[in-house]
Scaffold this active site. Structure first.
Site, PDB file in Angstrom:
ATOM      1  N   HIS A   1     -12.941  -4.638   6.852  1.00 13.37           N
ATOM      2  CA  HIS A   1     -11.508  -4.924   6.854  1.00 13.37           C
ATOM      3  C   HIS A   1     -11.287  -6.368   6.386  1.00 13.37           C
ATOM      4  O   HIS A   1     -12.004  -6.845   5.515  1.00 13.37           O
ATOM      5  CB  HIS A   1     -10.921  -4.629   8.226  1.00 13.37           C
ATOM      6  CG  HIS A   1     -10.753  -3.157   8.482  1.00 13.37           C
ATOM      7  ND1 HIS A   1     -10.348  -2.635   9.683  1.00 13.37           N
ATOM      8  CD2 HIS A   1     -10.946  -2.082   7.666  1.00 13.37           C
ATOM      9  CE1 HIS A   1     -10.287  -1.314   9.607  1.00 13.37           C
ATOM     10  NE2 HIS A   1     -10.657  -0.960   8.395  1.00 13.37           N
TER      11      HIS A   1
ATOM     12  N   HIS B   1      -2.934   0.320  -3.998  1.00 10.46           N
ATOM     13  CA  HIS B   1      -2.668  -1.056  -3.582  1.00 10.46           C
ATOM     14  C   HIS B   1      -2.035  -1.791  -4.763  1.00 10.46           C
ATOM     15  O   HIS B   1      -2.671  -1.996  -5.803  1.00 10.46           O
ATOM     16  CB  HIS B   1      -3.975  -1.743  -3.163  1.00 10.46           C
ATOM     17  CG  HIS B   1      -3.836  -3.219  -2.944  1.00 10.46           C
ATOM     18  ND1 HIS B   1      -4.910  -4.078  -3.002  1.00 10.46           N
ATOM     19  CD2 HIS B   1      -2.758  -3.992  -2.668  1.00 10.46           C
ATOM     20  CE1 HIS B   1      -4.485  -5.313  -2.788  1.00 10.46           C
ATOM     21  NE2 HIS B   1      -3.196  -5.283  -2.580  1.00 10.46           N
TER      22      HIS B   1
ATOM     23  N   HIS C   1     -17.702  -1.488   2.684  1.00  9.51           N
ATOM     24  CA  HIS C   1     -16.378  -1.472   3.312  1.00  9.51           C
ATOM     25  C   HIS C   1     -16.351  -2.326   4.565  1.00  9.51           C
ATOM     26  O   HIS C   1     -17.164  -2.163   5.479  1.00  9.51           O
ATOM     27  CB  HIS C   1     -16.000  -0.031   3.681  1.00  9.51           C
ATOM     28  CG  HIS C   1     -14.691   0.075   4.419  1.00  9.51           C
ATOM     29  ND1 HIS C   1     -13.476  -0.031   3.787  1.00  9.51           N
ATOM     30  CD2 HIS C   1     -14.417   0.269   5.731  1.00  9.51           C
ATOM     31  CE1 HIS C   1     -12.503   0.109   4.682  1.00  9.51           C
ATOM     32  NE2 HIS C   1     -13.057   0.278   5.865  1.00  9.51           N
TER      33      HIS C   1
ATOM     34  N   TYR D   1       0.869  -1.175   0.000  1.00  6.83           N
ATOM     35  CA  TYR D   1       0.000   0.000   0.000  1.00  6.83           C
ATOM     36  C   TYR D   1       0.909   1.229   0.000  1.00  6.83           C
ATOM     37  O   TYR D   1       1.673   1.441   0.941  1.00  6.83           O
ATOM     38  CB  TYR D   1      -0.925   0.009   1.218  1.00  6.83           C
ATOM     39  CG  TYR D   1      -2.118  -0.910   1.077  1.00  6.83           C
ATOM     40  CD1 TYR D   1      -3.346  -0.414   0.657  1.00  6.83           C
ATOM     41  CD2 TYR D   1      -2.015  -2.271   1.351  1.00  6.83           C
ATOM     42  CE1 TYR D   1      -4.450  -1.241   0.523  1.00  6.83           C
ATOM     43  CE2 TYR D   1      -3.109  -3.113   1.214  1.00  6.83           C
ATOM     44  CZ  TYR D   1      -4.330  -2.588   0.806  1.00  6.83           C
ATOM     45  OH  TYR D   1      -5.411  -3.425   0.661  1.00  6.83           O
TER      46      TYR D   1
ATOM     47  N   MET E   1     -14.741  -3.430  10.560  1.00  2.00           N
ATOM     48  CA  MET E   1     -15.728  -2.394  10.291  1.00  2.00           C
ATOM     49  C   MET E   1     -16.861  -3.017   9.484  1.00  2.00           C
ATOM     50  O   MET E   1     -16.703  -4.072   8.877  1.00  2.00           O
ATOM     51  CB  MET E   1     -15.119  -1.236   9.499  1.00  2.00           C
ATOM     52  CG  MET E   1     -14.090  -0.422  10.244  1.00  2.00           C
ATOM     53  SD  MET E   1     -13.521   0.983   9.243  1.00  2.00           S
ATOM     54  CE  MET E   1     -12.474   1.830  10.453  1.00  2.00           C
TER      55      MET E   1
ATOM     56  N   HIS F   1      -3.960  -2.802  -8.211  1.00  2.00           N
ATOM     57  CA  HIS F   1      -5.171  -3.542  -7.855  1.00  2.00           C
ATOM     58  C   HIS F   1      -6.324  -2.618  -7.554  1.00  2.00           C
ATOM     59  O   HIS F   1      -7.429  -2.789  -8.059  1.00  2.00           O
ATOM     60  CB  HIS F   1      -4.885  -4.442  -6.651  1.00  2.00           C
ATOM     61  CG  HIS F   1      -5.984  -5.405  -6.358  1.00  2.00           C
ATOM     62  ND1 HIS F   1      -7.053  -5.099  -5.554  1.00  2.00           N
ATOM     63  CD2 HIS F   1      -6.178  -6.677  -6.770  1.00  2.00           C
ATOM     64  CE1 HIS F   1      -7.864  -6.145  -5.468  1.00  2.00           C
ATOM     65  NE2 HIS F   1      -7.353  -7.113  -6.204  1.00  2.00           N
ATOM     66  N   HIS F   2      -6.104  -1.634  -6.684  1.00  2.00           N
ATOM     67  CA  HIS F   2      -7.112  -0.596  -6.477  1.00  2.00           C
ATOM     68  C   HIS F   2      -6.456   0.666  -5.956  1.00  2.00           C
ATOM     69  O   HIS F   2      -5.315   0.641  -5.471  1.00  2.00           O
ATOM     70  CB  HIS F   2      -8.256  -1.073  -5.566  1.00  2.00           C
ATOM     71  CG  HIS F   2      -7.900  -1.230  -4.120  1.00  2.00           C
ATOM     72  ND1 HIS F   2      -7.590  -2.430  -3.542  1.00  2.00           N
ATOM     73  CD2 HIS F   2      -7.821  -0.321  -3.110  1.00  2.00           C
ATOM     74  CE1 HIS F   2      -7.341  -2.265  -2.256  1.00  2.00           C
ATOM     75  NE2 HIS F   2      -7.480  -0.995  -1.961  1.00  2.00           N
TER      76      HIS F   2
END
Length: 575
Positions: free
Chosen positions: A395, A314, A393, A209, A468, A242-243
């Protein structure tokens, strides 16, 4: 140098009925892009046409789908050559041991193959739902595309084991069933602003990241609207990025934020950059440009806006290759000429608190967050709001997320659902049908978690190892409501810990911290089920918060759960 990821290639075999815009989508299947996956949607006939590009020399190549990216069990279409170099294409599936079986119902249809210089291109079609028990059902949300290959020809496909350690294989996540009815053109006065990384020497690690803090130009002291954003990715990085997300650094307008460039989890990352966490844009592999509706744009800049934003990328490098240098990022299409309304974002789901927890060893443990009718009644305008986008979203342990919409006890159509959710594939998605939410409506977000590889309880919180459950919904017109989330009430949780001590002999106590109490419990099936029942029945502690952080007027402790008197029937299948 850059490729804007949208319509890219021409499928060599067109379907009989094409989509409204003939939009062709594309993702690379490996890091160097030598294997690529392209598709065209035909919604009227519920059909997808796929085109796969692979190096010309092959023995067999399998491409297909699985629930969460596992190569077995999985559904495949298999291209293979026999000992006489004759080409075959068949619908197969891999069992739980990786053994390939020929499907009795062949649903990999309209196959064509050709060689173009050093590339083999083959196309085929698949129904969204083939009504075959052995076939994967292509649904809204995330699809895990799996592939494997070998240079060796086959005598026959049955008996091939996809789990063999020597096989070359991979996986990517995409949203196959994309929204193809998004506005395409932009006004001539819209300008572009690129937020890019600068020649990142990508580490030879599987996952990296990378964060890069930017400061916007002084022109953004004047408020702008974002009309669209999209990915800018060099061709050499298409299989690597990837994102990406862009975050606003929420701070006083004149506060300086360090222009940090480096690993997002590095020890030397300045603590001042931790305020860079309000999502402005999110892109994931295969995503088209995100266009805001005609009525509203995302506010960017203004006299009260801190000009610092942070790009997070990422990098996914499963082959751990070195030598990649990347300068990817996000292009914003912006203008100081504002649309009629500001778009806003509301956080739905669970409060970021350790009051909610997931026991270890669970395959699919649910947690539910509520935006209750009492909150929307006092916070939304009389005409309501229109939700046009959603970003789910969690984790690391989240595997399924959806949001239900309830009005006067009657469940409306779901707002968003992803039954094969992955935290490693998060994007803001335009809803195919915008949702009108009126004052007094309730929105219920449920997340499922897999903790089979964890030895102790997973707590709610901000750390990546915490959990989360959030749906960031994008809507217009913007209101003061920014957070509509819940947790179990303090009294109900205290009662649960007291029961654990008095009746189960667990080392819990009212004087201990919540996290300590959860970690003190020796989990078994009965205690897990009891916690699940408590979460499903206990009253709520609500966050019904304005953008300032203040709560809307009301008493938000011990709020009752939203009843669903008339639920939606299960999805209809034509099988």
């Amino acid at each position: 140098m850059y490729r804007v990821l949208a319509t890219i290639l021409i499928i060599t075999a067109k379907p009989t009925t094409q989509t409204k815009r003939d939009q062709i989508f594309h993702v690379p299947l490996n890091a160097d892009g030598s294997i690529s996956f392209n598709w065209l949607l035909d919604y009227p006939n519920e059909m997808v046409t796929f085109e796969i590009h692979i190096p010309a020399s092959y023995g067999w190549f399998a491409v297909g789908f699985s629930d969460h990216g596992e190569h077995f069990p999985a559904d495949y279409c298999l291209l293979w050559k026999d000992m006489k170099s004759r080409v075959h294409f068949e619908d197969v599936w891999a069992d739980t041991g990786g053994m390939i079986h020929l499907d009795r119902q062949q649903d990999c249809g309209r196959f064509r193959v050709k060689r173009v210089r050093n590339t083999t291109k083959f196309t085929f079609q698949r129904k969204f739902d083939t009504c075959d028990f052995e076939d994967y059902v292509i649904e809204d949300g995330t699809t895990h595309v799996v592939w494997a290959r070998s240079a060796d020809p086959l005598y026959k496909p049955t008996g091939l084991n996809i789990s063999s350690p020597g096989e070359d294989k991979g996986m990517v996540r995409v949203q196959l069933l994309k929204n193809t009815n998004v506005e395409a053109s932009l006004p001539g006065y819209v300008q572009s602003k690129d937020i890019l990384a600068e020649r990142v020497k990508v580490p030879a690690d599987e996952t990296t990241y990378w964060c890069h803090v930017h400061k916007l130009d002084v022109e953004f002291r004047k408020k702008h609207h974002v009309y669209r954003y999209e990915a800018l990715i060099p061709r050499t990085s298409e299989g690597l990025v990837h994102h990406m997300e862009v975050f606003h650094c929420v701070a006083p307008p004149d506060e300086e934020i360090p222009l940090y460039v480096g690993n997002c989890f590095a020890q030397d990352r300045p603590k001042e950059t931790q305020v860079c966490k309000r999502v402005l844009a999110a892109w994931a592999m295969g995503a088209p440009p995100f266009t805001y509706p005609e009525e509203a744009g995302l506010p960017l800049g203004g006299p009260d806006f801190n000009l610092h934003i942070m790009l997070e990328i990422h990098y996914n490098n499963p082959e751990r290759k070195s030598g990649f240098v990347d300068s990817s990022g996000i292009r914003f299409h912006v203008s100081p000429k504002l649309k009629a309304m500001d778009a806003g974002v509301i956080e739905l789901g669970l409060e970021y608190t350790d009051k909610m927890a997931i026991p270890p060893g669970q395959e699919a443990f649910p947690l539910t967050g509520y935006c209750v009718s009492e909150c929307t009644a006092v916070s939304l305008p009389p005409e309501g709001i229109t939700i046009f986008g959603s970003q789910l979203h969690t984790h690391l342990t989240g595997v399924k997320v959806y949001t239900r919409h309830v009005r006067d006890g009657v469940e409306m159509m779901e707002l968003n659902r992803d039954d094969h959710y992955s935290t490693h594939f998060q994007e803001i998605r335009r809803l195919k049908k915008p949702v009108k939410v009126l004052p007094g409506d309730a929105l219920i977000t449920r997340c499922y978690y897999n903790t089979e590889d964890r030895d102790n309880v997973t707590l709610g919180g901000f750390a990546i190892t915490d959990e989360m459950c959030v749906n960031y919904v994008h809507y217009f017109p913007a209101t003061e409501l920014e957070v509509c989330k819940s947790a179990i009430s303090d009294h109900a949780l205290s009662t649960y810990f007291n029961y654990m001590k008095e009746w189960e002999g667990q080392d819990t106590s009212w004087s201990r911290a919540i996290s300590d109490n959860y970690q003190a419990i020796q989990w078994n099936k009965m205690r897990v089920q009891l916690l699940r029942d408590v979460y499903q029945e206990a009253p709520l502690s609500m966050q019904c918060n304005m953008s300032t952080g203040d709560r809307f007027p009301g008493y938000w402790e011990n709020t009752p759960l939203t009843p669903i008197l008339t639920p939606q029937p299960p999805p209809f299948r034509t099988c």
